[in-house]
Design an enzyme around this catalytic site. Structure first.
Site, PDB file in Angstrom:
ATOM      1  N   ASN A  42     -10.896   1.727 -27.802  1.00  0.00           N
ATOM      2  CA  ASN A  42     -11.625   2.727 -27.001  1.00  0.00           C
ATOM      3  C   ASN A  42     -11.977   2.264 -25.595  1.00  0.00           C
ATOM      4  O   ASN A  42     -12.373   3.066 -24.761  1.00  0.00           O
ATOM      5  CB  ASN A  42     -12.924   3.124 -27.724  1.00  0.00           C
ATOM      6  CG  ASN A  42     -12.639   3.902 -28.984  1.00  0.00           C
ATOM      7  OD1 ASN A  42     -11.554   4.477 -29.132  1.00  0.00           O
ATOM      8  ND2 ASN A  42     -13.584   3.920 -29.904  1.00  0.00           N
ATOM      9  N   LYS A  44     -11.722   0.669 -21.713  1.00  0.00           N
ATOM     10  CA  LYS A  44     -10.856   0.930 -20.559  1.00  0.00           C
ATOM     11  C   LYS A  44      -9.883  -0.213 -20.335  1.00  0.00           C
ATOM     12  O   LYS A  44     -10.240  -1.370 -20.533  1.00  0.00           O
ATOM     13  CB  LYS A  44     -11.736   1.090 -19.320  1.00  0.00           C
ATOM     14  CG  LYS A  44     -10.981   1.214 -18.018  1.00  0.00           C
ATOM     15  CD  LYS A  44     -11.948   1.457 -16.885  1.00  0.00           C
ATOM     16  CE  LYS A  44     -11.295   1.255 -15.526  1.00  0.00           C
ATOM     17  NZ  LYS A  44     -10.227   2.220 -15.265  1.00  0.00           N
ATOM     18  N   LYS A  46      -6.130   0.066 -20.970  1.00  0.00           N
ATOM     19  CA  LYS A  46      -4.831   0.133 -21.663  1.00  0.00           C
ATOM     20  C   LYS A  46      -3.700   0.503 -20.703  1.00  0.00           C
ATOM     21  O   LYS A  46      -2.717  -0.225 -20.564  1.00  0.00           O
ATOM     22  CB  LYS A  46      -4.912   1.149 -22.821  1.00  0.00           C
ATOM     23  CG  LYS A  46      -6.003   0.791 -23.833  1.00  0.00           C
ATOM     24  CD  LYS A  46      -6.156   1.822 -24.918  1.00  0.00           C
ATOM     25  CE  LYS A  46      -6.858   3.096 -24.481  1.00  0.00           C
ATOM     26  NZ  LYS A  46      -8.282   2.898 -24.114  1.00  0.00           N
ATOM     27  N   THR A  47      -3.875   1.631 -20.020  1.00  0.00           N
ATOM     28  CA  THR A  47      -2.815   2.080 -19.113  1.00  0.00           C
ATOM     29  C   THR A  47      -2.709   1.155 -17.896  1.00  0.00           C
ATOM     30  O   THR A  47      -1.601   0.831 -17.448  1.00  0.00           O
ATOM     31  CB  THR A  47      -3.075   3.543 -18.698  1.00  0.00           C
ATOM     32  OG1 THR A  47      -3.063   4.342 -19.883  1.00  0.00           O
ATOM     33  CG2 THR A  47      -2.013   4.051 -17.749  1.00  0.00           C
ATOM     34  N   THR A  48      -3.852   0.699 -17.411  1.00  0.00           N
ATOM     35  CA  THR A  48      -3.834  -0.239 -16.276  1.00  0.00           C
ATOM     36  C   THR A  48      -3.027  -1.485 -16.622  1.00  0.00           C
ATOM     37  O   THR A  48      -2.233  -1.968 -15.808  1.00  0.00           O
ATOM     38  CB  THR A  48      -5.275  -0.706 -15.923  1.00  0.00           C
ATOM     39  OG1 THR A  48      -6.179   0.355 -16.146  1.00  0.00           O
ATOM     40  CG2 THR A  48      -5.371  -1.194 -14.514  1.00  0.00           C
ATOM     41  N   ARG A  56       5.052  -6.467 -12.988  1.00  0.00           N
ATOM     42  CA  ARG A  56       5.549  -7.813 -13.269  1.00  0.00           C
ATOM     43  C   ARG A  56       7.060  -7.782 -13.502  1.00  0.00           C
ATOM     44  O   ARG A  56       7.803  -8.564 -12.906  1.00  0.00           O
ATOM     45  CB  ARG A  56       4.820  -8.327 -14.514  1.00  0.00           C
ATOM     46  CG  ARG A  56       5.038  -9.756 -14.834  1.00  0.00           C
ATOM     47  CD  ARG A  56       4.124 -10.188 -15.971  1.00  0.00           C
ATOM     48  NE  ARG A  56       2.820 -10.605 -15.495  1.00  0.00           N
ATOM     49  CZ  ARG A  56       1.867 -11.088 -16.296  1.00  0.00           C
ATOM     50  NH1 ARG A  56       2.075 -11.184 -17.596  1.00  0.00           N
ATOM     51  NH2 ARG A  56       0.718 -11.473 -15.797  1.00  0.00           N
ATOM     52  N   PHE A  97      -3.093  17.685 -19.715  1.00  0.00           N
ATOM     53  CA  PHE A  97      -3.950  17.400 -20.864  1.00  0.00           C
ATOM     54  C   PHE A  97      -3.869  18.454 -21.950  1.00  0.00           C
ATOM     55  O   PHE A  97      -4.007  19.644 -21.689  1.00  0.00           O
ATOM     56  CB  PHE A  97      -5.405  17.276 -20.404  1.00  0.00           C
ATOM     57  CG  PHE A  97      -5.825  15.867 -20.263  1.00  0.00           C
ATOM     58  CD1 PHE A  97      -6.652  15.271 -21.190  1.00  0.00           C
ATOM     59  CD2 PHE A  97      -5.376  15.111 -19.190  1.00  0.00           C
ATOM     60  CE1 PHE A  97      -7.036  13.952 -21.049  1.00  0.00           C
ATOM     61  CE2 PHE A  97      -5.756  13.796 -19.040  1.00  0.00           C
ATOM     62  CZ  PHE A  97      -6.592  13.212 -19.974  1.00  0.00           C
ATOM     63  N   TRP A  99      -5.971  19.029 -24.289  1.00  0.00           N
ATOM     64  CA  TRP A  99      -7.203  19.778 -24.525  1.00  0.00           C
ATOM     65  C   TRP A  99      -7.528  20.702 -23.351  1.00  0.00           C
ATOM     66  O   TRP A  99      -8.458  21.481 -23.402  1.00  0.00           O
ATOM     67  CB  TRP A  99      -8.393  18.881 -24.869  1.00  0.00           C
ATOM     68  CG  TRP A  99      -8.493  17.644 -24.049  1.00  0.00           C
ATOM     69  CD1 TRP A  99      -9.204  17.484 -22.912  1.00  0.00           C
ATOM     70  CD2 TRP A  99      -7.872  16.391 -24.325  1.00  0.00           C
ATOM     71  NE1 TRP A  99      -9.059  16.197 -22.465  1.00  0.00           N
ATOM     72  CE2 TRP A  99      -8.253  15.504 -23.309  1.00  0.00           C
ATOM     73  CE3 TRP A  99      -7.016  15.921 -25.335  1.00  0.00           C
ATOM     74  CZ2 TRP A  99      -7.812  14.177 -23.267  1.00  0.00           C
ATOM     75  CZ3 TRP A  99      -6.589  14.612 -25.280  1.00  0.00           C
ATOM     76  CH2 TRP A  99      -6.998  13.755 -24.255  1.00  0.00           C
ATOM     77  N   GLU A 134       0.210   6.691 -23.782  1.00  0.00           N
ATOM     78  CA  GLU A 134      -0.550   7.716 -24.523  1.00  0.00           C
ATOM     79  C   GLU A 134       0.270   8.386 -25.632  1.00  0.00           C
ATOM     80  O   GLU A 134      -0.076   9.480 -26.085  1.00  0.00           O
ATOM     81  CB  GLU A 134      -1.132   8.811 -23.589  1.00  0.00           C
ATOM     82  CG  GLU A 134      -1.649   8.356 -22.239  1.00  0.00           C
ATOM     83  CD  GLU A 134      -2.895   7.489 -22.259  1.00  0.00           C
ATOM     84  OE1 GLU A 134      -3.430   7.271 -23.359  1.00  0.00           O
ATOM     85  OE2 GLU A 134      -3.294   7.004 -21.186  1.00  0.00           O
TER      86      GLU A 134
HETATM   87  P1  ATP Z   1      -7.134   3.038 -17.772  1.00  0.00           P
HETATM   88  O1  ATP Z   1      -6.129   4.104 -17.401  1.00  0.00           O
HETATM   89  O2  ATP Z   1      -8.276   3.015 -16.798  1.00  0.00           O
HETATM   90  O3  ATP Z   1      -6.517   1.701 -18.041  1.00  0.00           O
HETATM   91  P2  ATP Z   1      -7.211   3.540 -20.580  1.00  0.00           P
HETATM   92  O4  ATP Z   1      -5.756   3.796 -20.510  1.00  0.00           O
HETATM   93  O5  ATP Z   1      -7.665   2.338 -21.344  1.00  0.00           O
HETATM   94  O6  ATP Z   1      -7.830   3.508 -19.132  1.00  0.00           O
HETATM   95  P3  ATP Z   1      -7.608   6.210 -21.581  1.00  0.00           P
HETATM   96  O7  ATP Z   1      -8.218   6.513 -22.892  1.00  0.00           O
HETATM   97  O8  ATP Z   1      -6.174   6.487 -21.398  1.00  0.00           O
HETATM   98  O9  ATP Z   1      -8.007   4.717 -21.216  1.00  0.00           O
HETATM   99  O10 ATP Z   1      -8.489   6.894 -20.475  1.00  0.00           O
HETATM  100  C1  ATP Z   1      -8.112   7.884 -19.613  1.00  0.00           C
HETATM  101  C2  ATP Z   1      -9.135   7.967 -18.499  1.00  0.00           C
HETATM  102  O11 ATP Z   1     -10.449   7.809 -19.006  1.00  0.00           O
HETATM  103  C3  ATP Z   1      -8.993   6.903 -17.425  1.00  0.00           C
HETATM  104  O12 ATP Z   1      -9.388   7.479 -16.190  1.00  0.00           O
HETATM  105  C4  ATP Z   1      -9.968   5.844 -17.807  1.00  0.00           C
HETATM  106  O13 ATP Z   1     -10.468   5.119 -16.696  1.00  0.00           O
HETATM  107  C5  ATP Z   1     -11.049   6.643 -18.476  1.00  0.00           C
HETATM  108  N1  ATP Z   1     -11.624   5.877 -19.600  1.00  0.00           N
HETATM  109  C6  ATP Z   1     -11.124   4.785 -20.197  1.00  0.00           C
HETATM  110  N2  ATP Z   1     -11.911   4.345 -21.190  1.00  0.00           N
HETATM  111  C7  ATP Z   1     -12.965   5.194 -21.222  1.00  0.00           C
HETATM  112  C8  ATP Z   1     -14.151   5.281 -22.013  1.00  0.00           C
HETATM  113  N3  ATP Z   1     -14.414   4.396 -22.965  1.00  0.00           N
HETATM  114  N4  ATP Z   1     -15.015   6.309 -21.759  1.00  0.00           N
HETATM  115  C9  ATP Z   1     -14.745   7.197 -20.793  1.00  0.00           C
HETATM  116  N5  ATP Z   1     -13.648   7.178 -20.010  1.00  0.00           N
HETATM  117  C10 ATP Z   1     -12.767   6.194 -20.212  1.00  0.00           C
HETATM  118 MG    MG Z   2      -4.549   5.371 -20.830  1.00  0.00          MG
END
Ligand code: ATP
Ligand code: MG
Length: 202
Positions: A42, A44, A46-48, A56, A97, A99, A134
């Site tokens: 859960n 933040k 993953k995508t970053t 890389r 999205f 949703w 995703e």
């Molecule tokens: P990021 O893209 O920043 O690496 P992520 O891929 O880990 O995040 P996702 O679940 O894909 O997370 O999140 C989509 C969006 O929601 C991104 O803008 C991210 O910054 C934000 N986000 C990530 N984790 C959370 C969280 N725990 N609560 C709320 N928003 C989040």
């Molecule tokens: Mg993501």
């Protein structure tokens, strides 16, 4: 021996021990092949992290494919920065999205179209790294079936690595993965009313 010398001797012994331990582990890790990585949980990042690895791989001139399964209409700084690299292919699901659209049938068709693209990449030995960003949600919503995804992953070129991102990764994907990182949410700004920020969150 002075205190300092004793300390130095202790440090050296500890370092020698550590080095032999690390050397042994390095020697044991001798297999070379593409890998399956899962970035889930859960928190933040993953995508970053996936885009970091894309950068890389592109840095060495490898072919890279990124499939964005959910945020088609969203801006994405990494995509903007890297899209002119001739070694990068990006395909995005058109509907944005799920949703937001809430049209199951349209979403399912959009997912199927982008999965076709993913399947091509997963068959292409010139693609060194594939990111399925995703994709976990597509499996959860039932837009993709786990058997097709498993088969495509199992039959991919030996040298190809794949990164899967998204929360709640499917148990069977987890069973196949070489590396799994679970991002743990300790705190997220969003929960304190902070808005997603350009250049930080997307
Ligand atoms: P990021 O893209 O920043 O690496 P992520 O891929 O880990 O995040 P996702 O679940 O894909 O997370 O999140 C989509 C969006 O929601 C991104 O803008 C991210 O910054 C934000 N986000 C990530 N984790 C959370 C969280 N725990 N609560 C709320 N928003 C989040
Ligand atoms: Mg993501």
């Amino acid at each position: 021996m002075s205190n300092d010398e004793q300390r130095q001797a202790r440090h050296q012994r500890a370092m020698e021990k550590l080095k032999s331990h690390v050397d042994e582990r390095v020697a044991n890790a001798s297999e070379e092949r593409g890998q399956l990585l899962i970035l889930t949980g859960n928190g933040k990042g993953k995508t970053t992290s996936a885009w970091g690895t894309v950068t890389r791989a592109l840095g060495y001139g490898y072919g890279v494919g990124v499939i964005q399964f959910i945020k088609g209409e969203w801006e994405c700084g990494e995509r903007q920065r890297l899209q002119d690299d001739p070694n990068l292919q990006v395909a995005t699901m058109g509907t944005g999205f799920t949703w937001e659209t809430q049209k199951r049938e349209t979403d399912r068709e959009a997912c199927e179209a982008v999965w076709q693209h993913a399947s091509r990449l997963l068959n292409d030995p010139n693609i060194y790294l594939v990111v399925l960003d995703e994709i976990t949600y597509m499996l959860k919503f039932g837009y993709l079936d786990i058997e097709s995804v498993k088969t495509a992953l199992q039959n991919r070129p030996v040298e190809q690595s794949v990164i899967v991102t998204g929360r709640n990764a499917h148990r069977e994907l987890m069973a196949m993965a070489d590396t799994i990182t679970e991002m743990q949410e300790t705190r997220h700004a969003f929960n304190n009313g902070l808005k997603a920020r350009r250049g930080l969150d997307y």
